[in-house]
Design an enzyme around this catalytic site. Structure first.
Site, PDB file in Angstrom:
ATOM      1  N   GLY A  37      -8.739   2.111  -0.520  1.00 44.66           N
ATOM      2  CA  GLY A  37      -8.061   3.383  -0.361  1.00 44.66           C
ATOM      3  C   GLY A  37      -6.564   3.155  -0.272  1.00 44.66           C
ATOM      4  N   TYR A  38      -5.828   4.227  -0.490  1.00 43.42           N
ATOM      5  CA  TYR A  38      -4.373   4.146  -0.530  1.00 43.42           C
ATOM      6  C   TYR A  38      -3.769   4.959   0.595  1.00 43.42           C
ATOM      7  CZ  TYR A  38      -5.032   1.764  -4.868  1.00 43.42           C
ATOM      8  OH  TYR A  38      -5.411   0.828  -5.796  1.00 43.42           O
ATOM      9  N   ILE A  39      -2.977   4.284   1.394  1.00 39.77           N
ATOM     10  CA  ILE A  39      -2.234   4.947   2.463  1.00 39.77           C
ATOM     11  C   ILE A  39      -1.009   5.606   1.852  1.00 39.77           C
ATOM     12  CG2 ILE A  39      -0.944   4.544   4.592  1.00 39.77           C
ATOM     13  CD1 ILE A  39      -3.020   2.215   5.071  1.00 39.77           C
ATOM     14  N   ASP A  99      -5.202   8.577   1.886  1.00 38.37           N
ATOM     15  CA  ASP A  99      -5.074   9.843   1.159  1.00 38.37           C
ATOM     16  C   ASP A  99      -5.890   9.762  -0.122  1.00 38.37           C
ATOM     17  OD1 ASP A  99      -3.431  11.383   2.775  1.00 38.37           O
ATOM     18  OD2 ASP A  99      -1.580  10.623   1.876  1.00 38.37           O
TER      19      ASP A  99
END
Length: 159
Positions: A27-29, A76
């Site tokens: 996942g991407y912060i 996000d």
């Protein structure tokens, strides 16, 4: 420095399942700059990447499962799930064959990382590779992570 070329895959290579593989969830912060967390089997990694397509700076550090879980709350967009097969290639290179799951089921990429730009430019991909997408940012995992369901549907139509 990470130097890699990325291709869509037309046909899966024979016996690809016999090669070592990892089950990945990431996942991407943030996507600008790219700040990613990844679980690869039982390893947890925090990655920061600079801008760029063919070549870019990359910093990775291992984190604990607890840190991964805490950071997961800050992700996000879409979580990217895939199985990555590591297939030996000529000249000591490795093909990373990514077979996506869940929202991106049906998407298959092959990436090859190189020691330098000259090697990357000289690389002749195997016949099962499809169209090269290295220089199109829409094919970066960070871009996939920020797509809406409608954008994902349109993305698959464009393949």
């Amino acid at each position: 420095m990470e130097i890699e070329r990325k291709f869509l895959v037309k046909n899966l290579p024979v016996n690809f399942e016999s090669y070592p593989h990892h089950i990945i969830s990431q996942g991407y912060i943030s996507t600008s700059p790219v700040i990613r967390i990844r679980r690869s089997d039982d390893r947890y990694i925090l990655t920061v990447k600079s801008q760029g397509l063919l070549a870019r700076e990359e910093f990775e550090t291992e984190i604990t499962a607890e840190q991964f879980e805490n950071l997961s709350k800050k992700v996000d967009g879409n979580v990217i799930s895939k199985i990555r097969y590591k297939i030996p290639e000529k000249d000591g290179l490795t093909i990373e064959l990514d077979i996506f799951k869940e929202k991106f089921d049906g998407l298959i990429y092959a990436e090859v990382e190189f020691p330098d730009i000259e090697s990357a430019q000289k690389y002749n991909p195997p016949a099962y590779f499809g169209r090269e997408v290295t220089n199109n940012s829409i094919y970066q995992n960070s871009s996939l992570s920020s797509m809406s369901d409608e954008e994902i549907k349109n993305f698959f139509k464009s393949l």
